[in-house]
Write an enzyme that holds these catalytic residues in place. Structure first.
Site, PDB file in Angstrom:
ATOM      1  N   THR A   1      16.373  13.128  18.117  1.00 11.90           N
ATOM      2  CA  THR A   1      16.473  11.675  18.243  1.00 11.90           C
ATOM      3  C   THR A   1      17.275  11.279  19.483  1.00 11.90           C
ATOM      4  O   THR A   1      18.128  12.050  19.950  1.00 11.90           O
ATOM      5  CB  THR A   1      17.171  11.113  16.984  1.00 11.90           C
ATOM      6  OG1 THR A   1      17.572   9.774  17.218  1.00 11.90           O
ATOM      7  CG2 THR A   1      18.421  11.908  16.622  1.00 11.90           C
ATOM      8  N   ASP A   2      17.036  10.063  19.954  1.00 12.69           N
ATOM      9  CA  ASP A   2      17.842   9.555  21.076  1.00 12.69           C
ATOM     10  C   ASP A   2      19.275   9.246  20.647  1.00 12.69           C
ATOM     11  O   ASP A   2      20.157   9.057  21.483  1.00 12.69           O
ATOM     12  CB  ASP A   2      17.190   8.300  21.696  1.00 12.69           C
ATOM     13  CG  ASP A   2      17.048   7.124  20.730  1.00 12.69           C
ATOM     14  OD1 ASP A   2      17.332   7.291  19.527  1.00 12.69           O
ATOM     15  OD2 ASP A   2      16.639   6.031  21.186  1.00 12.69           O
ATOM     16  N   GLU A   3      19.518   9.208  19.318  1.00 12.44           N
ATOM     17  CA  GLU A   3      20.849   8.809  18.847  1.00 12.44           C
ATOM     18  C   GLU A   3      21.924   9.833  19.216  1.00 12.44           C
ATOM     19  O   GLU A   3      23.118   9.518  19.203  1.00 12.44           O
ATOM     20  CB  GLU A   3      20.812   8.542  17.336  1.00 12.44           C
ATOM     21  CG  GLU A   3      19.779   7.477  17.020  1.00 12.44           C
ATOM     22  CD  GLU A   3      19.809   6.927  15.592  1.00 12.44           C
ATOM     23  OE1 GLU A   3      20.854   6.992  14.949  1.00 12.44           O
ATOM     24  OE2 GLU A   3      18.759   6.427  15.157  1.00 12.44           O
TER      25      GLU A   3
ATOM     26  N   TYR B   1      24.843  11.176  10.976  1.00  8.16           N
ATOM     27  CA  TYR B   1      23.442  11.542  11.220  1.00  8.16           C
ATOM     28  C   TYR B   1      23.271  12.081  12.640  1.00  8.16           C
ATOM     29  O   TYR B   1      22.773  13.191  12.847  1.00  8.16           O
ATOM     30  CB  TYR B   1      22.517  10.332  11.000  1.00  8.16           C
ATOM     31  CG  TYR B   1      21.123  10.509  11.593  1.00  8.16           C
ATOM     32  CD1 TYR B   1      20.266  11.496  11.118  1.00  8.16           C
ATOM     33  CD2 TYR B   1      20.681   9.698  12.643  1.00  8.16           C
ATOM     34  CE1 TYR B   1      18.995  11.672  11.669  1.00  8.16           C
ATOM     35  CE2 TYR B   1      19.415   9.865  13.194  1.00  8.16           C
ATOM     36  CZ  TYR B   1      18.573  10.855  12.702  1.00  8.16           C
ATOM     37  OH  TYR B   1      17.327  11.030  13.254  1.00  8.16           O
TER      38      TYR B   1
ATOM     39  N   LYS C   1      22.317  15.876  14.035  1.00  4.60           N
ATOM     40  CA  LYS C   1      21.146  16.160  14.880  1.00  4.60           C
ATOM     41  C   LYS C   1      21.594  16.783  16.204  1.00  4.60           C
ATOM     42  O   LYS C   1      20.969  17.714  16.713  1.00  4.60           O
ATOM     43  CB  LYS C   1      20.336  14.882  15.147  1.00  4.60           C
ATOM     44  CG  LYS C   1      19.615  14.308  13.943  1.00  4.60           C
ATOM     45  CD  LYS C   1      18.526  15.196  13.365  1.00  4.60           C
ATOM     46  CE  LYS C   1      17.327  15.348  14.256  1.00  4.60           C
ATOM     47  NZ  LYS C   1      16.230  16.101  13.572  1.00  4.60           N
TER      48      LYS C   1
HETATM   49  P1  NAD Z   1      11.864  10.998   6.908  1.00  6.94           P
HETATM   50  O1  NAD Z   1      13.207  10.831   6.269  1.00  6.94           O
HETATM   51  O2  NAD Z   1      10.812   9.985   6.670  1.00  6.94           O
HETATM   52  O3  NAD Z   1      11.246  12.412   6.466  1.00  6.94           O
HETATM   53  C1  NAD Z   1      12.000  13.578   6.398  1.00  6.94           C
HETATM   54  C2  NAD Z   1      11.213  14.601   5.591  1.00  6.94           C
HETATM   55  O4  NAD Z   1      11.993  15.802   5.531  1.00  6.94           O
HETATM   56  C3  NAD Z   1      10.941  14.164   4.144  1.00  6.94           C
HETATM   57  O5  NAD Z   1       9.602  14.424   3.813  1.00  6.94           O
HETATM   58  C4  NAD Z   1      11.875  15.048   3.334  1.00  6.94           C
HETATM   59  O6  NAD Z   1      11.400  15.350   2.033  1.00  6.94           O
HETATM   60  C5  NAD Z   1      11.986  16.284   4.198  1.00  6.94           C
HETATM   61  N1  NAD Z   1      13.233  17.021   3.959  1.00  6.94           N
HETATM   62  C6  NAD Z   1      14.486  16.499   3.935  1.00  6.94           C
HETATM   63  N2  NAD Z   1      15.373  17.472   3.646  1.00  6.94           N
HETATM   64  C7  NAD Z   1      14.658  18.628   3.520  1.00  6.94           C
HETATM   65  C8  NAD Z   1      15.008  19.969   3.238  1.00  6.94           C
HETATM   66  N3  NAD Z   1      16.287  20.318   3.022  1.00  6.94           N
HETATM   67  N4  NAD Z   1      14.041  20.904   3.213  1.00  6.94           N
HETATM   68  C9  NAD Z   1      12.728  20.551   3.437  1.00  6.94           C
HETATM   69  N5  NAD Z   1      12.350  19.285   3.674  1.00  6.94           N
HETATM   70  C10 NAD Z   1      13.301  18.341   3.720  1.00  6.94           C
HETATM   71  O7  NAD Z   1      12.174  11.192   8.444  1.00  6.94           O
HETATM   72  P2  NAD Z   1      11.327  10.742   9.726  1.00  6.94           P
HETATM   73  O8  NAD Z   1      11.717   9.377  10.080  1.00  6.94           O
HETATM   74  O9  NAD Z   1       9.911  11.088   9.508  1.00  6.94           O
HETATM   75  O10 NAD Z   1      11.950  11.717  10.815  1.00  6.94           O
HETATM   76  C11 NAD Z   1      11.410  13.023  11.037  1.00  6.94           C
HETATM   77  C12 NAD Z   1      12.191  13.716  12.136  1.00  6.94           C
HETATM   78  O11 NAD Z   1      12.123  12.940  13.325  1.00  6.94           O
HETATM   79  C13 NAD Z   1      13.670  13.886  11.821  1.00  6.94           C
HETATM   80  O12 NAD Z   1      14.066  15.144  12.313  1.00  6.94           O
HETATM   81  C14 NAD Z   1      14.342  12.767  12.584  1.00  6.94           C
HETATM   82  O13 NAD Z   1      15.659  13.114  12.956  1.00  6.94           O
HETATM   83  C15 NAD Z   1      13.434  12.653  13.793  1.00  6.94           C
HETATM   84  N6  NAD Z   1      13.377  11.320  14.428  1.00  6.94           N
HETATM   85  C16 NAD Z   1      13.106  10.212  13.666  1.00  6.94           C
HETATM   86  C17 NAD Z   1      13.014   8.969  14.297  1.00  6.94           C
HETATM   87  C18 NAD Z   1      12.682   7.718  13.522  1.00  6.94           C
HETATM   88  O14 NAD Z   1      12.706   6.626  14.089  1.00  6.94           O
HETATM   89  N7  NAD Z   1      12.327   7.803  12.248  1.00  6.94           N
HETATM   90  C19 NAD Z   1      13.190   8.868  15.680  1.00  6.94           C
HETATM   91  C20 NAD Z   1      13.454  10.037  16.407  1.00  6.94           C
HETATM   92  C21 NAD Z   1      13.536  11.255  15.768  1.00  6.94           C
HETATM   93  P1  TYD Z   2      17.306   1.695  11.149  1.00  2.00           P
HETATM   94  O1  TYD Z   2      15.891   1.331  10.874  1.00  2.00           O
HETATM   95  O2  TYD Z   2      18.184   2.119  10.022  1.00  2.00           O
HETATM   96  O3  TYD Z   2      17.294   2.765  12.325  1.00  2.00           O
HETATM   97  P2  TYD Z   2      18.547   3.367  13.203  1.00  2.00           P
HETATM   98  O4  TYD Z   2      19.812   3.015  12.539  1.00  2.00           O
HETATM   99  O5  TYD Z   2      18.260   4.827  13.140  1.00  2.00           O
HETATM  100  O6  TYD Z   2      18.391   2.777  14.556  1.00  2.00           O
HETATM  101  O7  TYD Z   2      18.013   0.425  11.805  1.00  2.00           O
HETATM  102  C1  TYD Z   2      17.518  -0.186  12.994  1.00  2.00           C
HETATM  103  C2  TYD Z   2      18.501  -1.257  13.405  1.00  2.00           C
HETATM  104  O8  TYD Z   2      18.489  -2.302  12.418  1.00  2.00           O
HETATM  105  C3  TYD Z   2      19.939  -0.785  13.482  1.00  2.00           C
HETATM  106  O9  TYD Z   2      20.590  -1.472  14.543  1.00  2.00           O
HETATM  107  C4  TYD Z   2      20.532  -1.216  12.154  1.00  2.00           C
HETATM  108  C5  TYD Z   2      19.784  -2.486  11.840  1.00  2.00           C
HETATM  109  N1  TYD Z   2      19.554  -2.780  10.408  1.00  2.00           N
HETATM  110  C6  TYD Z   2      19.839  -4.055   9.900  1.00  2.00           C
HETATM  111  O10 TYD Z   2      20.309  -4.949  10.627  1.00  2.00           O
HETATM  112  N2  TYD Z   2      19.582  -4.294   8.585  1.00  2.00           N
HETATM  113  C7  TYD Z   2      19.082  -3.334   7.736  1.00  2.00           C
HETATM  114  O11 TYD Z   2      18.890  -3.612   6.527  1.00  2.00           O
HETATM  115  C8  TYD Z   2      18.787  -2.033   8.269  1.00  2.00           C
HETATM  116  C9  TYD Z   2      18.229  -0.946   7.399  1.00  2.00           C
HETATM  117  C10 TYD Z   2      19.022  -1.805   9.624  1.00  2.00           C
END
Ligand code: NAD
Ligand code: TYD
Length: 351
Positions: free
Chosen positions: A132-134, A157, A161
């Site tokens: 992630t970019d975070e 988090y 990562k």
């Molecule tokens: P998500 O939470 O929707 O899905 C995570 C999946 O991992 C779930 O299906 C869960 O059951 C599985 N999981 C969790 N713990 C596990 C374990 N111990 N063993 C096996 N499986 C397990 O997450 P997402 O949003 O789809 O993100 C997927 C990946 O992409 C993550 O690594 C996250 O850090 C990265 N990412 C997400 C975003 C975003 O905006 N969602 C952006 C950049 C990177």
């Molecule tokens: P989120 O979807 O949790 O992603 P991330 O924290 O990984 O960026 O949140 C996106 C942005 O929205 C973040 O600045 C937090 C804010 N946010 C709210 O203002 N209200 C909410 O209920 C949630 C879940 C997030």
């Protein structure tokens, strides 16, 4: 089958889009989706491909070393695309332990299994870590994250990562494991668990519930449509260079409050409400602890070197996303009622 690829976290939001893309596009690959089905894992994300002959679901936990070793032994993977993670910042603030276990220790288990089972014969192998970019921290008004930006994670988090990213790179330097990494900005689209901002807001607007905005709503995120991320993952898995990191982002920065106004406007239209009605649900609530102010990704490297670019304008993507949630009411209701957790039993255990 020409290749066997392990995708971890394939029942989650991004993982399910990656699994769908790979099983449809690469009929000659066997795709093994390993997922623990935590609260965020939902096999209803993948009902359309569940019976494909080149797809197999394996329920298991990446923190379980003997289980991980057993599946490497069984499948002889050519590659790993590692998405499994605890992914929600707010949960990491209330319970960091699960993030340390899955994101750090789970990743190490996979790295060790790949190293041990590939036995130094890394030809044609690839370990692809999705991040992630975070990990780069929080930006002020100017600048963007590049691949050279120093790590400065600020939530449990992002720290977990960042730690996993360092370990992946350490395995490359120390053991020559062929790794590649990507760091992506905030994703949005169908199948996202409704704890994240966009699906939570859509669901609340639909049900006339207040839309909680943290702090003053001034925080900025760079949003990317999930299918564009899945396409980038496909490209990096096949064309990325070993040892490289690629940043992926939408070049699409939105202040949370502006994004929510736009979403309310779309929802008013879709639900036949008067313009401005949904926006009345906006409620400012206590800020997230340590809330990062701004993320912005410079994705010029992947654009130049691999020819990737986002395919959609945000407004188009947001409208598609709203349509998806409105069209998939059962999916959403099953999550809200907890019913989705029975799907595994019905699909895989009782058969
Ligand atoms: P998500 O939470 O929707 O899905 C995570 C999946 O991992 C779930 O299906 C869960 O059951 C599985 N999981 C969790 N713990 C596990 C374990 N111990 N063993 C096996 N499986 C397990 O997450 P997402 O949003 O789809 O993100 C997927 C990946 O992409 C993550 O690594 C996250 O850090 C990265 N990412 C997400 C975003 C975003 O905006 N969602 C952006 C950049 C990177
Ligand atoms: P989120 O979807 O949790 O992603 P991330 O924290 O990984 O960026 O949140 C996106 C942005 O929205 C973040 O600045 C937090 C804010 N946010 C709210 O203002 N209200 C909410 O209920 C949630 C879940 C997030």
């Amino acid at each position: 089958m020409s290749k066997t690829v392990l995708i971890t976290g394939g029942a989650g939001f991004i993982g399910s889009h990656v699994v769908r893309l790979f099983v449809n596009k690469y009929a000659d690959y066997k795709i093994v989706n390993l997922d623990a089905l935590t609260y965020a894992g939902n096999l209803e994300n993948l009902t359309d491909v569940a019976n494909y002959s080149n797809y197999e679901f394996v329920k298991g936990d990446i923190t379980d070393i003997s289980f991980i070793n057993s599946i490497f032994e069984k499948y002889n993977f050519d590659g790993v695309i590692h998405l499994a993670a605890e992914s929600h910042v707010d949960r990491s603030i209330s319970d960091p332990g699960a993030f340390i276990n899955t994101n750090i220790l789970g990743t190490v288990n996979l790295l060790n299994a790949a190293r041990n089972y590939w036995k130094g014969n890394f030809k044609g192998k690839r370990f692809y870590h999705i991040s992630t970019d975070e990990v780069y921290g929080s930006l002020g008004d100017d600048g963007m994250f590049t691949e050279d930006t120093s790590y400065d994670p600020r939530s449990p988090y992002s720290a977990s990562k960042a730690s996993s990213d360092h370990l992946v790179r350490a395995y490359m330097h120390t053991y020559k494991l062929p790794v590649v990494l990507t760091n992506c900005s905030n994703n949005y689209g169908g199948n996202q668990f409704p704890e994240k901002l966009i699906p939570l807001a859509i669901n609340n607007i639909k049900n006339n519930k207040s839309i909680p905005i943290y702090g003053k709503g001034k925080n900025i995120r760079d949003w990317l449509f999930v299918n564009d991320h899945a396409n980038a993952i496909d490209l990096v898995y096949h064309k990325g260079k070993n040892g490289e990191t690629y940043n992926i982002g939408g070049n699409n920065e939105w202040q949370n409050i502006q994004l929510i106004y736009k979403l309310c406007e779309i929802m008013d239209l879709k639900l036949g409400r008067e313009n401005g009605e949904s926006a009345k649900l906006i409620t400012f609530v206590k800020d997230r602890a340590g809330h990062d102010m701004r993320y912005a990704i410079d994705s010029s490297k992947i654009q130049k070197e691999l020819g990737w670019k986002p395919s959609l304008e945000f407004e188009e993507g947001l409208e598609k996303t709203v349509d998806w949630y409105l069209d998939n009411e059962t999916w959403l209701n099953n999550i809200l009622s907890g019913k989705y957790e029975q799907y595994y039993e019905e699909q895989y255990v009782k058969r």
